[in-house]
Structure formats: structure tokens, C-alpha cells
Design a protein around this motif. Structure first.
Motif, short mmCIF file in Angstrom:
data_model
loop_
_atom_site.label_atom_id
_atom_site.label_comp_id
_atom_site.label_asym_id
_atom_site.label_seq_id
_atom_site.Cartn_x
_atom_site.Cartn_y
_atom_site.Cartn_z
N ARG A 28 -6.29 -1.21 -5.25
CA ARG A 28 -6.79 -0.59 -6.48
C ARG A 28 -7.17 0.87 -6.22
N GLN A 29 -7.78 1.12 -5.06
CA GLN A 29 -8.14 2.49 -4.71
C GLN A 29 -6.90 3.36 -4.59
N GLN A 36 -13.07 -2.11 -14.22
CA GLN A 36 -12.12 -1.11 -13.73
C GLN A 36 -12.60 0.33 -13.96
N LEU A 86 -4.05 -1.48 -11.01
CA LEU A 86 -5.45 -1.08 -11.08
C LEU A 86 -6.28 -2.12 -11.84
N LEU A 121 -13.00 2.91 -11.01
CA LEU A 121 -11.76 3.41 -10.43
C LEU A 121 -11.01 4.33 -11.40
N TRP A 157 0.85 -1.21 0.00
CA TRP A 157 0.00 0.00 0.00
C TRP A 157 0.88 1.25 0.00
N ASP A 187 -9.23 -4.48 -3.24
CA ASP A 187 -9.92 -3.22 -3.49
C ASP A 187 -9.14 -2.02 -2.97
N ASP A 188 -8.53 -2.17 -1.78
CA ASP A 188 -7.81 -1.04 -1.20
C ASP A 188 -6.58 -0.68 -2.02
N GLN A 244 -12.70 7.56 -11.19
CA GLN A 244 -12.31 8.21 -9.94
C GLN A 244 -10.96 8.89 -10.07
N THR A 285 -19.74 10.06 -10.37
CA THR A 285 -18.36 10.53 -10.24
C THR A 285 -18.01 11.49 -11.37
N ALA A 326 -5.48 4.14 -8.00
CA ALA A 326 -6.24 5.22 -8.64
C ALA A 326 -5.84 6.56 -8.06
N ALA A 327 -5.68 6.61 -6.73
CA ALA A 327 -5.28 7.86 -6.08
C ALA A 327 -3.88 8.28 -6.52
#
Length: 378
Positions: free
Chosen positions: A99-100, A126, A90, A129, A68, A96-97, A132, A160, A103-104
Motif C-alpha cells: 500500500r505504501q 485508506q 491501495l 495513505l 513490490w 502495508d508495504d 501521503q 501530513t 501511494a508512492a
């Protein structure tokens, strides 16, 4: 926020294998705080650290927190290598975390990631995300891509996209936001209303206001209240008329009454104040309290006089609920109207000590702002 590092940077740090090794060891063995602190060092090390970071990110046997942090760190590199690695994460990670965070990180890289993100919109899984990530990049380069998904079958994608497009005030986007007011999903309608609330009053034609005002009766409470807030912020004559019309009809639910009153107080006119005063007895207690609260911030002298005369009348005829007496009495002191003076003096003799106390305080406030003297409570 760390400074981005491009592919052309970092050469000067290529002779820092010891620094890289130490930073990597801290990522592997440190606690959360250690990892948080060492993450800042990688912007100084530069792209020389990329191979080691990518190896960690791709090692699925590693502690989740390490991967992470590595993903987060990669967001500081405007590097095609970092962008490609984040895109692969991604697309293919089952976490999921992660992938989030990917994206960030892509969003943090910014415009350099837009071109690489564009082809990913074709993947339905996808796509949320990806959208996002695009939505977090405050650059006009994302607008054409977000426009591709405003009719997407996934409500989260539409919402979004609409939230992001609402931050760009360019004429060709206004029809898109207006279209979204008819979306079947309340979340999308809500984002459209929020977006329209960021536009200036001069950009909104009466036809736009009329369509927006239909949201005051939306089946979704959040949309209805957001619509009231947006109309109050716009404050144009058509917007004020829409708020007044909504209050003149059958009383809406209490929370919608409060939103309507608060918005009307924000752009108060003589007609708006007359509506609020006339509808006083049909409004719920929280909405009445909102009126009194708003009057305490009123600065227009003509409106102050209009409000004070009406409130005095309400007190005399006894249509003020007991819980509002203290607040209303103090408001009369703020409004500084001569008609309030004899009434407040009379209230100094009331049987309720709380009424006497607030009447005395109102008289002090009234006197301190230039009115004639009045006796204080015994």
C-alpha cells in the motif's frame, strides 16, 4: 527517475513481445539487483507492457518482492489503467508495504493521479495513505484536497497535510498554518512551525510572530526548538525580541537554551548580544559553548568589539568554566580586539601548558589579521 509514459505512448513498442517476455522473466527469476535494473526497461517498452505487469501485480501467489517492483514500475505510467490498478491496490491490499508503494507510485505519476485520488479521501482506513500520496505531489491541484483534511480526527493525516501545505506560500494558507499551532498533537504543531519557517519574513506580520513565539514554551521539546529555529531564520525585530525575552526569563531546559542561543546568534544584533552576555552565568555549559562557537562566525565589527570586551572581562573575573577556556581564548584571536592583546600576553605565562598553547595561537591569529605584534609562547 524514469520518464512517465502516457496512454498515447507505447504503440511503437507494441511489436516487442520478446522484450516484454524477457523483462517479465527477469522480474520473476532475477535477484533484487536484476529486478532493479530491468525496471528501467519498462519505460522504453511503454504501455504495451501494462497487461503483463497488471497480471503480475494482481497475482497474490507471487513473491512479494516481484509485486513490490511491479507496483513501483507502474508509477512511471501516466495511464488511467495504471492509476486505477494502483488505487485498487491501495484500497484493498492487506500488505502495508505494498500500500505504501502504491501511494508512492501514485505520487510519482503526479497531477494525473490527483483527480482519481480525490474520492478516496472518504475512506478513513485508506485516508492516511491517500493524503501521503497527495502530499508528495508538488502541484497546487492538491491544495483543495489537503484543505479538506486539516481538521481530520487522525493526527497523522493532519500532520501530513500540514507538512505538504507548508511548502505552498500562498496567502490563504497562512491562517491554516497558524490554526495548526493550537493543535492538540505535537506532531501537527511541529509541522505547522516547519511550514511557517519556509515563509519569507515579509509575509509574517508582528501578530503572526507573537503567536508563533508562544511555541518557545510548548510542552513538547521538539516544537519549542523548531520554534526557536524558525524565529532565528525569520530574523525580524519581533522575532529577535521573542528570542531575547525567552532567554531573559527563568532558564529553560538545556537543549532549549542551546536552540535559543543558536537562533539568536543567527540574527545577532547589539541587543541580542547584550542579552547573551548578561545571561552568561545563568546559561548551561552547552549554551555557553554555543555562544563562543557563534562568535567565531561573527563578521560585524561593532559586534566583534562588543563581544571581545565582554569575554575579556569574563576571563579576568574568572567566570569562564575550565572546559571553555581553550575555545574562548581562540575566539579572542578571531575577534581581533586590542583589549585582548595584554590579556593573551599574560596568559602566555599561565601554569597550564594548554592555556599557553591556545594563547599563543590566538596571538598568531590576532597578529595575522593586522594587530600589533606580540611575543609567542616560549
Amino acid at each position: 527517475m524514469l520518464s512517465p509514459v502516457s496512454d498515447s505512448q507505447g504503440a511503437m513498442f507494441s511489436d516487442q513481445p520478446a522484450a516484454i517476455a524477457t523483462a517479465i522473466d527477469t522480474l520473476l527469476a532475477g535477484d533484487f539487483q536484476d529486478r532493479w535494473q530491468v525496471a528501467k526497461q519498462f519505460s522504453e517498452i511503454g504501455v504495451a507492457a501494462l497487461p503483463a505487469l497488471l497480471e503480475l501485480m494482481q497475482d497474490e501467489a507471487l513473491d512479494w518482492e516481484v509485486r513490490w517492483f511491479v507496483t513501483r514500475i507502474l508509477g512511471n505510467f501516466e495511464s488511467s489503467t495504471a492509476i486505477e490498478a494502483l488505487i485498487q491496490l491501495l484500497l484493498h491490499s492487506d500488505d502495508d508495504d505494498l500500500r505504501q508503494m502504491a501511494a508512492a507510485a501514485l505520487a510519482q505519476i503526479g497531477v494525473a493521479a490527483v483527480t482519481a485520488l480525490a474520492p478516496l479521501l472518504q475512506y478513513p482506513v485508506q485516508r492516511p495513505l491517500v493524503v501521503q500520496a497527495l502530499a508528495r505531489i508538488p502541484h497546487r491541484a492538491v491544495i483543495p484536497l489537503l484543505m479538506q483534511v486539516v481538521r481530520d480526527e487522525q493526527a497523522s493525516v493532519r500532520a501530513t497535510a500540514m507538512a505538504a501545505l507548508g511548502h505552498f506560500s500562498q496567502p490563504d494558507l497562512l491562517p491554516v498554518l497558524m490554526m495548526a499551532l493550537d493543535d492538540r498533537e505535537a506532531t501537527v504543531r511541529a509541522e505547522a512551525v516547519r511550514g511557517l519557517g519556509r515563509w519569507s519574513a515579509t509575509q509574517m506580520q508582528p501578530a503572526h510572530i507573537a503567536r508563533l513565539a508562544q511555541g518557545l514554551t510548548d510542552v513538547d521539546d521538539n516544537v519549542a526548538q523548531l520554534t526557536a529555529n524558525t524565529l532565528g531564520r525569520l530574523g525580524t525585530p519581533p522575532a529577535i525580541t521573542a528570542l531575547i525575552t525567552a532567554l531573559q526569563g527563568p532558564p529553560p531546559p538545556v537543549h532549549r537554551q542551546v536552540a535559543l542561543v543558536r537562533s539568536l546568534m543567527r540574527c545577532l544584533t547589539e541587543g541580542g548580544l547584550s542579552c547573551l552576555m548578561e545571561r552568561w552565568t545563568t546559561l548551561a555549559l552547552p549554551a555557553q559553548a554555543e555562544i563562543i562557537s557563534g562568535l567565531n562566525h561573527l563578521e560585524d565589527r561593532a559586534l566583534q568589539e562588543q563581544a571581545a570586551m565582554t569575554l575579556c572581562h569574563y576571563l579576568r573575573v574568572g567566570i569562564v568554566p575550565a572546559p571553555l577556556w581553550p575555545h574562548l581564548i581562540l575566539t579572542l584571536g578571531y575577534l581581533r580586539h586590542p583589549d585582548a592583546l595584554p590579556l593573551l600576553q599574560q596568559l602566555l605565562q599561565d601554569d597550564d601548558p594548554r592555556v599557553r598553547m591556545h594563547a599563543s595561537e590566538a596571538l598568531r591569529q590576532l597578529n595575522s589579521q593586522g594587530s600589533s605584534s606580540a611575543p609567542e609562547a616560549p
